[in-house]
Design a protein around this motif. Sequence first.
Motif, PDB file in Angstrom:
ATOM      1  N   ILE A  96       0.625  -1.261  -0.017  1.00  0.00           N
ATOM      2  CA  ILE A  96       0.164  -0.100   0.106  1.00  0.00           C
ATOM      3  C   ILE A  96       0.878   1.069   0.021  1.00  0.00           C
ATOM      4  CG2 ILE A  96      -1.942  -1.089   1.309  1.00  0.00           C
ATOM      5  CD1 ILE A  96      -1.025   0.224   3.826  1.00  0.00           C
ATOM      6  N   SER A  97       0.281   2.345  -0.319  1.00  0.00           N
ATOM      7  CA  SER A  97       1.088   3.634  -0.504  1.00  0.00           C
ATOM      8  C   SER A  97       0.861   4.197   0.991  1.00  0.00           C
ATOM      9  CB  SER A  97       0.514   4.691  -1.416  1.00  0.00           C
ATOM     10  OG  SER A  97      -0.796   5.073  -1.191  1.00  0.00           O
ATOM     11  N   ILE A  98       2.034   4.767   1.544  1.00  0.00           N
ATOM     12  CA  ILE A  98       1.671   5.421   2.858  1.00  0.00           C
ATOM     13  C   ILE A  98       2.374   6.847   2.985  1.00  0.00           C
ATOM     14  CG2 ILE A  98       2.688   5.310   5.111  1.00  0.00           C
ATOM     15  CD1 ILE A  98       3.058   2.189   4.749  1.00  0.00           C
ATOM     16  N   THR A  99       1.570   7.885   3.189  1.00  0.00           N
ATOM     17  CA  THR A  99       2.216   9.442   3.306  1.00  0.00           C
ATOM     18  C   THR A  99       3.539   9.463   4.131  1.00  0.00           C
ATOM     19  OG1 THR A  99       0.681  10.061   4.800  1.00  0.00           O
ATOM     20  CG2 THR A  99      -0.185  10.024   2.693  1.00  0.00           C
ATOM     21  N   ASP A 100       4.009  10.371   4.125  1.00  0.00           N
ATOM     22  CA  ASP A 100       5.085  10.832   4.975  1.00  0.00           C
ATOM     23  C   ASP A 100       4.566  11.018   6.409  1.00  0.00           C
ATOM     24  OD1 ASP A 100       7.004  10.883   3.114  1.00  0.00           O
ATOM     25  OD2 ASP A 100       7.021  12.851   2.853  1.00  0.00           O
ATOM     26  N   GLY A 101       3.328  11.606   6.656  1.00  0.00           N
ATOM     27  CA  GLY A 101       2.802  11.906   7.967  1.00  0.00           C
ATOM     28  C   GLY A 101       2.254  10.786   8.418  1.00  0.00           C
ATOM     29  N   GLN A 102       1.740   9.650   7.990  1.00  0.00           N
ATOM     30  CA  GLN A 102       1.401   8.276   8.203  1.00  0.00           C
ATOM     31  C   GLN A 102       2.541   7.557   8.559  1.00  0.00           C
ATOM     32  OE1 GLN A 102      -0.941   6.972   4.797  1.00  0.00           O
ATOM     33  NE2 GLN A 102      -2.799   8.029   5.473  1.00  0.00           N
ATOM     34  N   SER A 103       3.318   7.625   8.096  1.00  0.00           N
ATOM     35  CA  SER A 103       4.791   6.816   8.219  1.00  0.00           C
ATOM     36  C   SER A 103       5.418   7.446   9.716  1.00  0.00           C
ATOM     37  CB  SER A 103       5.705   6.916   6.890  1.00  0.00           C
ATOM     38  OG  SER A 103       6.918   6.466   7.441  1.00  0.00           O
ATOM     39  N   ALA A 104       5.279   8.612   9.637  1.00  0.00           N
ATOM     40  CA  ALA A 104       5.918   9.231  11.184  1.00  0.00           C
ATOM     41  C   ALA A 104       4.900   8.760  12.106  1.00  0.00           C
ATOM     42  CB  ALA A 104       5.817  10.866  10.908  1.00  0.00           C
ATOM     43  N   MET A 105       3.574   8.963  11.863  1.00  0.00           N
ATOM     44  CA  MET A 105       2.837   8.500  13.046  1.00  0.00           C
ATOM     45  C   MET A 105       3.120   6.997  13.409  1.00  0.00           C
ATOM     46  SD  MET A 105      -0.947  10.284  12.564  1.00  0.00           S
ATOM     47  CE  MET A 105      -1.261   9.930  10.975  1.00  0.00           C
ATOM     48  N   LEU A 106       3.111   6.038  12.464  1.00  0.00           N
ATOM     49  CA  LEU A 106       3.648   4.638  12.712  1.00  0.00           C
ATOM     50  C   LEU A 106       4.954   4.445  13.321  1.00  0.00           C
ATOM     51  CD1 LEU A 106       2.705   2.541   9.392  1.00  0.00           C
ATOM     52  CD2 LEU A 106       1.872   2.326  11.733  1.00  0.00           C
ATOM     53  N   GLN A 164      -7.591  12.630  23.587  1.00  0.00           N
ATOM     54  CA  GLN A 164      -7.060  11.703  24.648  1.00  0.00           C
ATOM     55  C   GLN A 164      -7.129  10.091  24.940  1.00  0.00           C
ATOM     56  OE1 GLN A 164      -4.651  13.231  26.297  1.00  0.00           O
ATOM     57  NE2 GLN A 164      -5.078  15.072  24.906  1.00  0.00           N
ATOM     58  N   TRP A 165      -7.928   9.622  23.612  1.00  0.00           N
ATOM     59  CA  TRP A 165      -7.947   8.352  23.383  1.00  0.00           C
ATOM     60  C   TRP A 165      -6.609   7.690  23.298  1.00  0.00           C
ATOM     61  CZ3 TRP A 165     -10.927   4.520  24.146  1.00  0.00           C
ATOM     62  CH2 TRP A 165     -10.855   3.338  23.603  1.00  0.00           C
ATOM     63  N   ARG A 166      -6.448   6.617  23.872  1.00  0.00           N
ATOM     64  CA  ARG A 166      -4.997   5.966  23.885  1.00  0.00           C
ATOM     65  C   ARG A 166      -4.919   4.728  23.089  1.00  0.00           C
ATOM     66  NH1 ARG A 166      -1.755   5.154  28.808  1.00  0.00           N
ATOM     67  NH2 ARG A 166      -2.744   3.239  29.113  1.00  0.00           N
ATOM     68  N   TRP A 167      -4.203   5.099  22.054  1.00  0.00           N
ATOM     69  CA  TRP A 167      -3.910   3.695  21.150  1.00  0.00           C
ATOM     70  C   TRP A 167      -2.932   2.855  21.353  1.00  0.00           C
ATOM     71  CZ3 TRP A 167      -8.050   2.339  17.951  1.00  0.00           C
ATOM     72  CH2 TRP A 167      -9.073   3.271  17.802  1.00  0.00           C
ATOM     73  N   LYS A 168      -3.135   1.460  21.518  1.00  0.00           N
ATOM     74  CA  LYS A 168      -1.992   0.614  21.613  1.00  0.00           C
ATOM     75  C   LYS A 168      -1.517  -0.023  20.135  1.00  0.00           C
ATOM     76  CE  LYS A 168       0.071  -2.963  24.250  1.00  0.00           C
ATOM     77  NZ  LYS A 168       1.395  -2.677  24.378  1.00  0.00           N
ATOM     78  N   LEU A 169      -0.609   0.249  19.664  1.00  0.00           N
ATOM     79  CA  LEU A 169      -0.152  -0.451  18.173  1.00  0.00           C
ATOM     80  C   LEU A 169      -0.246  -2.022  18.578  1.00  0.00           C
ATOM     81  CD1 LEU A 169       0.931   0.273  15.547  1.00  0.00           C
ATOM     82  CD2 LEU A 169       3.054  -0.147  16.273  1.00  0.00           C
ATOM     83  N   ARG A 170      -0.924  -2.608  17.420  1.00  0.00           N
ATOM     84  CA  ARG A 170      -1.269  -3.861  17.385  1.00  0.00           C
ATOM     85  C   ARG A 170      -0.015  -4.627  17.489  1.00  0.00           C
ATOM     86  NH1 ARG A 170      -5.907  -6.620  16.310  1.00  0.00           N
ATOM     87  NH2 ARG A 170      -7.631  -5.375  16.054  1.00  0.00           N
ATOM     88  N   PRO A 171       0.210  -5.813  18.206  1.00  0.00           N
ATOM     89  CA  PRO A 171       1.544  -6.444  18.144  1.00  0.00           C
ATOM     90  C   PRO A 171       2.010  -7.197  16.842  1.00  0.00           C
ATOM     91  CG  PRO A 171       0.045  -7.587  19.568  1.00  0.00           C
ATOM     92  CD  PRO A 171      -0.821  -6.328  19.301  1.00  0.00           C
ATOM     93  N   GLU A 172       0.943  -7.497  15.930  1.00  0.00           N
ATOM     94  CA  GLU A 172       1.485  -7.878  14.664  1.00  0.00           C
ATOM     95  C   GLU A 172       1.850  -6.698  13.756  1.00  0.00           C
ATOM     96  OE1 GLU A 172      -2.179 -10.079  16.382  1.00  0.00           O
ATOM     97  OE2 GLU A 172      -1.535  -8.028  16.147  1.00  0.00           O
ATOM     98  N   VAL A 173       1.354  -5.513  13.975  1.00  0.00           N
ATOM     99  CA  VAL A 173       2.028  -4.483  13.230  1.00  0.00           C
ATOM    100  C   VAL A 173       3.348  -4.001  13.599  1.00  0.00           C
ATOM    101  CG1 VAL A 173       1.553  -2.029  12.733  1.00  0.00           C
ATOM    102  CG2 VAL A 173      -0.411  -3.660  12.795  1.00  0.00           C
ATOM    103  N   ALA A 174       3.488  -3.988  14.970  1.00  0.00           N
ATOM    104  CA  ALA A 174       4.540  -3.746  15.507  1.00  0.00           C
ATOM    105  C   ALA A 174       5.849  -4.905  15.010  1.00  0.00           C
ATOM    106  CB  ALA A 174       4.681  -3.798  16.998  1.00  0.00           C
ATOM    107  N   GLU A 175       5.580  -6.071  14.908  1.00  0.00           N
ATOM    108  CA  GLU A 175       6.290  -6.906  14.629  1.00  0.00           C
ATOM    109  C   GLU A 175       6.679  -6.890  12.996  1.00  0.00           C
ATOM    110  OE1 GLU A 175       6.783 -11.827  14.058  1.00  0.00           O
ATOM    111  OE2 GLU A 175       5.433 -11.095  15.483  1.00  0.00           O
ATOM    112  N   ALA A 176       5.759  -6.678  12.253  1.00  0.00           N
ATOM    113  CA  ALA A 176       5.819  -6.319  10.964  1.00  0.00           C
ATOM    114  C   ALA A 176       6.815  -5.176  10.721  1.00  0.00           C
ATOM    115  CB  ALA A 176       4.496  -6.021  10.294  1.00  0.00           C
ATOM    116  N   LEU A 177       6.358  -4.143  11.436  1.00  0.00           N
ATOM    117  CA  LEU A 177       7.561  -2.884  11.205  1.00  0.00           C
ATOM    118  C   LEU A 177       8.927  -3.021  11.606  1.00  0.00           C
ATOM    119  CD1 LEU A 177       5.043  -0.173  12.555  1.00  0.00           C
ATOM    120  CD2 LEU A 177       5.601  -0.481  10.082  1.00  0.00           C
ATOM    121  N   ASN A 178       9.221  -3.930  12.587  1.00  0.00           N
ATOM    122  CA  ASN A 178      10.394  -4.220  13.190  1.00  0.00           C
ATOM    123  C   ASN A 178      11.165  -5.314  12.322  1.00  0.00           C
ATOM    124  OD1 ASN A 178      10.819  -2.900  15.389  1.00  0.00           O
ATOM    125  ND2 ASN A 178       9.328  -3.846  16.619  1.00  0.00           N
ATOM    126  N   ASN A 179      10.567  -6.128  11.356  1.00  0.00           N
ATOM    127  CA  ASN A 179      11.300  -7.012  10.704  1.00  0.00           C
ATOM    128  C   ASN A 179      11.471  -6.483   9.134  1.00  0.00           C
ATOM    129  OD1 ASN A 179      11.724  -8.736  12.573  1.00  0.00           O
ATOM    130  ND2 ASN A 179       9.535  -9.527  12.340  1.00  0.00           N
TER     131      ASN A 179
END
Length: 185
Positions: free
Chosen positions: A81-91, A170-185
């Motif tokens: 997928i395409s990801i904007t710079d702002g979206q990438s920075a948030m991730l 102030q809603w707190r979002w917790k990154l899904r572990p699957e997304v975190a793992e995908a971003l780390n590899n």
Amino acid sequence: MARETTYGRHIIRSMKISGEWNARAFRGKVAVGIVHSGATEEAAILAAKAAIDASHAVQRAARGPDGFPTAVEVRAALAAISITDGQSAMLRAHLLAPESIMTATELATAGGYDSYVSANSQYGALGRKLAEELEWNPPAFNGVPTWTFALATGADGDSRADMEAMGYEQWRWKLRPEVAEALNN
């Protein structure tokens, strides 16, 4: 010249080479799996379709109890997928945050947005692209999908009532572990 057949999110390219039909699936420009051969074009295409279906079945079987895709699926989807710079920075910021938890306001700041409303819109748009690529449906509230759930879950609950009680900014979002793992590899 290769002929193209659309199959779900794949394109199957087929052509006759040395008297034999060959077919291969592609996802965008990326080849998926092996070249399948057959006596007829239809046979080669059917073999490619069967391989796609078998791969999807294996992926779905590996999903957790909530049905969310695996890190391997998420990694492939993020690459497609395409990801904007702002979206990438948030991730990136979300991944690096303590316990991978950030408020909507913090995500806005990380992405360079003026308000949590803009950040919610952008993070939701990214979540939607990811969910659609994964063929996964996020929870809906009042019939409306909350696309951000493709990226994160509520750190303090997962319902619309929880969001409203906490306050959206102030809603707190917790990154899904699957997304975190995908971003780390």
